[in-house]
Structures are given as C-alpha cells and as structure tokens.
Design an enzyme around this catalytic site. Structure first.
Site, short mmCIF file in Angstrom:
data_model
loop_
_atom_site.label_atom_id
_atom_site.label_comp_id
_atom_site.label_asym_id
_atom_site.label_seq_id
_atom_site.Cartn_x
_atom_site.Cartn_y
_atom_site.Cartn_z
N ASN A 98 -3.65 -6.37 1.21
CA ASN A 98 -2.80 -7.13 0.30
C ASN A 98 -3.59 -8.21 -0.43
OD1 ASN A 98 -0.86 -5.53 1.33
ND2 ASN A 98 0.07 -7.07 2.65
N ASP A 100 -1.91 -10.90 -1.83
CA ASP A 100 -0.93 -11.97 -2.05
C ASP A 100 -1.25 -13.28 -1.33
OD1 ASP A 100 -0.15 -11.40 0.66
OD2 ASP A 100 1.31 -9.93 -0.06
N HIS A 115 -9.00 -5.92 -0.72
CA HIS A 115 -8.76 -5.71 -2.15
C HIS A 115 -8.67 -7.01 -2.94
CE1 HIS A 115 -7.00 -1.52 -0.92
NE2 HIS A 115 -8.31 -1.54 -0.95
N CYS A 126 -21.84 -14.47 -12.87
CA CYS A 126 -22.61 -14.79 -11.66
C CYS A 126 -21.91 -14.33 -10.38
CB CYS A 126 -22.91 -16.30 -11.60
SG CYS A 126 -21.47 -17.32 -11.20
N CYS A 173 -20.97 -21.55 -13.45
CA CYS A 173 -21.85 -21.30 -14.62
C CYS A 173 -21.12 -21.42 -15.95
CB CYS A 173 -22.50 -19.92 -14.49
SG CYS A 173 -21.35 -18.56 -14.82
N GLY A 210 2.88 -1.71 7.80
CA GLY A 210 3.20 -1.70 6.38
C GLY A 210 2.20 -1.05 5.47
N SER A 212 0.74 2.82 3.91
CA SER A 212 0.90 4.28 3.86
C SER A 212 -0.36 4.97 4.36
CB SER A 212 1.21 4.72 2.42
OG SER A 212 0.19 4.24 1.55
N ASN A 236 6.27 0.60 10.90
CA ASN A 236 6.58 1.07 9.55
C ASN A 236 7.95 1.74 9.63
OD1 ASN A 236 6.58 2.51 7.03
ND2 ASN A 236 4.35 2.56 7.06
N ALA A 254 8.51 -4.47 9.29
CA ALA A 254 7.63 -5.37 10.04
C ALA A 254 8.24 -6.75 10.23
CB ALA A 254 6.28 -5.47 9.32
P1 OAD Z 1 1.88 1.50 -0.04
O1 OAD Z 1 2.86 1.12 -1.08
O2 OAD Z 1 1.06 2.71 -0.26
O3 OAD Z 1 2.62 1.70 1.35
C1 OAD Z 1 3.51 0.76 1.83
C2 OAD Z 1 3.95 1.20 3.21
O4 OAD Z 1 4.78 0.17 3.73
C3 OAD Z 1 4.77 2.48 3.23
O5 OAD Z 1 4.27 3.32 4.28
C4 OAD Z 1 6.19 2.01 3.55
O6 OAD Z 1 6.92 2.94 4.33
C5 OAD Z 1 5.91 0.75 4.34
N1 OAD Z 1 6.96 -0.26 4.33
C6 OAD Z 1 7.91 -0.50 3.38
N2 OAD Z 1 8.66 -1.55 3.73
C7 OAD Z 1 8.17 -2.00 4.92
C8 OAD Z 1 8.50 -3.06 5.79
N3 OAD Z 1 9.49 -3.89 5.50
N4 OAD Z 1 7.78 -3.21 6.91
C9 OAD Z 1 6.75 -2.38 7.22
N5 OAD Z 1 6.40 -1.35 6.42
C10 OAD Z 1 7.09 -1.17 5.30
O7 OAD Z 1 0.97 0.21 0.23
P2 OAD Z 1 -0.48 0.14 0.88
O8 OAD Z 1 -0.64 1.09 1.99
O9 OAD Z 1 -0.78 -1.29 1.13
O10 OAD Z 1 -4.78 -0.81 -3.67
O11 OAD Z 1 -1.36 0.61 -0.34
C11 OAD Z 1 -2.74 0.63 -0.20
C12 OAD Z 1 -3.37 0.30 -1.53
O12 OAD Z 1 -2.85 1.15 -2.55
C13 OAD Z 1 -3.08 -1.08 -2.05
O13 OAD Z 1 -3.87 -2.09 -1.47
C14 OAD Z 1 -3.36 -0.93 -3.50
C15 OAD Z 1 -2.64 0.37 -3.75
O14 OAD Z 1 -3.05 1.09 -4.81
C16 OAD Z 1 -5.35 -1.21 -4.81
O15 OAD Z 1 -4.71 -1.67 -5.71
C17 OAD Z 1 -6.83 -1.02 -4.84
#
Ligand code: OAD
Length: 266
Positions: A98, A100, A115, A126, A173, A210, A212, A236, A254
């Site tokens: 994340n 954030d 990320h 720089c 810089c 949280g 995928s 999840n 979560a």
């Molecule tokens: P995803 O959007 O791919 O997956 C979010 C996951 O959170 C899913 O498996 C949902 O089922 C789950 N979820 C939803 N609500 C939830 C909750 N309240 N508690 C727990 N789980 C919950 O997000 P990421 O896996 O973080 O990268 O995605 C990975 C990367 O893909 C990100 O960092 C970003 C994106 O493209 C970049 O931008 C480089």
C-alpha cells in the site's frame, strides 16, 4: 494452529484490502478502481500520458478519486493492532504494497513499502526522497474538484498545472519531482524488496491481509516465507491466489477481524 500460537518472530504482509475499511478502494474486484480505470491505461505512466492528451476529464476524475480517498483515510483496527503488536514485540514489521502510509499513521515503525508512498516525493534527477506536504495535496485535490466541476471539463493546461501543483522542487538539488509511487513497469525502490525478502524468509509466521497475491514480485514473498518454514495465515473475505499456500485462511474483513481480536483482549 500450534505453529501460529508458538510463533517467536512474526511479520505481516498487507495489500489494498487492509485499507478498504479506511475508505480506500481496492484495485481488483467489483468495487476495485481498476474496473473503472483500467490499469493498462491508468496504472502506468505512458498510459496516463496518452489518456491526459485524449481524455483529460477522465484523468482528472482518476486523480481526484485517488487523492480524495488518500486525503480522508484514517487507520482502522487492522493498522492499529499490527502497530500495537510491533510495540509489544509480537511482530518484527510490516511489508506492505500500500502507498497510503496508514501503517505508519497507526504507529508502525518497521514498514517496508514495496510500492512507495503517495505522501512522499522523489527527485527525478538525484533520486532524493522526502515527505510531501499534505496541505498541498489537499490543495491539489481542491483544484481538481474545481476544474472537473466546470461544465466543459478541465483544459489540458489547467489540468497539467493542477496535477503538478503539489510536486515542489527537490529539497536537495532543486530539480523536478514526482510522487514516490511505483507504477506498472517501474522498478521497486532500491533495497526494499531485498529487506522484505529477508524478513519473509526469517519469520516463523507471516500474516497476510488484504491482498489478492497476484502482483509480482510482492506476491512471491509469502511463498518465500512458506519455503523457509513459516506458517502462513491469510485474512481476506475472499479466497485469493495465496489461499492454497495458507496454513490458515480467515474469511473475514481485516478491520473487523482485528477489531474482534482487540475486543477479545487477544
Ligand atoms: P487487490 O485489489 O489486488 O486485492 C485486494 C484484496 O483485498 C482482495 O483479495 C480482496 O478480496 C481483499 N479485501 C477486500 N476487502 C478487504 C477487507 N476489508 N479486509 C481484507 N481483505 C479485503 O490489491 P493488492 O493485492 O494490494 O500495485 O494489489 C497489489 C498491487 O496491485 C497494488 O499494490 C498495486 C496494484 O496494481 C501497483 O500499483 C504497482
């Protein structure tokens, strides 16, 4: 379960779902931002540049939706309990995908951000990384809202100015900066993946919440942990690509899950 209870060095691995209950949308799934703004266009800089030329109103909408969520978000019980666990020595740190900053806002100190972080800027020349101003980010959001409220939408020049308005020159810089976030096709910040791999392969319990588990190289970290002998717990509401690897799958949001643990006195 006994490997979970007897853990001596745990770590957490988090993704967008851990901030969903803080009001930040996930990327994938029905409510995910990639549904409205496909990553082939909005997840990489060349795509965004092309969209800026041909669909400035959509780019303004994308930036506005993202900034609005980041500006308003506060940590939820998942961030807070993980921070408390670090304080109590129960976990060694958090590896997060994340951007954030909510783990740090909750008090976590050992946070490996694979990320980047929207609240930091990186110098294009720089490479120096430094905190951005939250007020400026909010001012950028206000300007985007003003531009998108216009009936004919934002002009490209005004939109360009608005999008760059929080990107102050490098404090070291004086050259131009960009948000310190990783877009698709870009390298991860130097050293962070290596540190995350060290933590994943040296912990005896990895709590995955949280994510995928589909974006590499981050998604390999739970596999690394499992191969090194760690127990993998997944929190999840939906099964994910990591579920087959998990020793324990907790089908719950979560924030609600960690709030329950906190209420039960853990
Ligand atoms: P995803 O959007 O791919 O997956 C979010 C996951 O959170 C899913 O498996 C949902 O089922 C789950 N979820 C939803 N609500 C939830 C909750 N309240 N508690 C727990 N789980 C919950 O997000 P990421 O896996 O973080 O990268 O995605 C990975 C990367 O893909 C990100 O960092 C970003 C994106 O493209 C970049 O931008 C480089």
């Amino acid at each position: 379960m006994s490997r979970v209870a007897s853990s001596r060095k745990a770590a957490a691995f988090t993704g967008a779902g851990v901030s969903a209950e803080s009001g930040i949308p996930t990327f994938r799934g029905d409510e995910g931002i990639w549904r409205e703004y496909p990553p082939a266009v909005y997840g990489n800089l060349p795509g965004l540049a092309a969209a800026f030329l041909f669909r400035p109103r959509r780019v303004a909408g994308f930036a506005q939706d993202a900034l609005r969520a980041f500006a308003a978000a506060e940590p939820n019980p998942a961030h807070r309990v993980l921070a408390e666990w670090e304080e109590e020595g129960r976990i060694a740190g958090v590896i997060t995908q994340n951007v954030d900053g909510l783990h740090q806002a909750a008090g976590s100190r050992e946070v490996l951000e694979l990320h980047g972080n929207v609240h930091r800027l990186a110098c294009r020349s720089c490479g120096h990384v430094f905190p951005g101003s939250r007020e400026r980010l909010r001012a950028t959001l206000g300007e985007l809202e003003r531009l998108t409220a216009r009936r004919r939408g934002p002009g490209r020049r005004a939109l360009f100015r608005a999008l760059r308005s929080h990107l102050v020159p490098c404090e070291r810089c004086g050259r131009g900066t960009r948000p310190d976030v990783v877009f698709f096709g870009e390298r991860l910040p130097s050293g962070v993946l290596e540190a995350a791999a060290r933590l994943a392969s040296s912990c005896d319990l990895l709590i995955c919440a949280g994510t995928s588990g589909v974006v590499q190289p981050a998604a390999s970290l739970p596999l690394l942990a499992a191969r090194a002998g760690a127990a993998v717990v997944e929190i999840n509401p939906e099964p994910s690509a990591l579920t087959p690897l998990a020793d324990l799958f907790v089908p719950a949001p979560a924030g609600a899950f960690f709030a329950g643990l906190a209420a039960a006195g853990r």
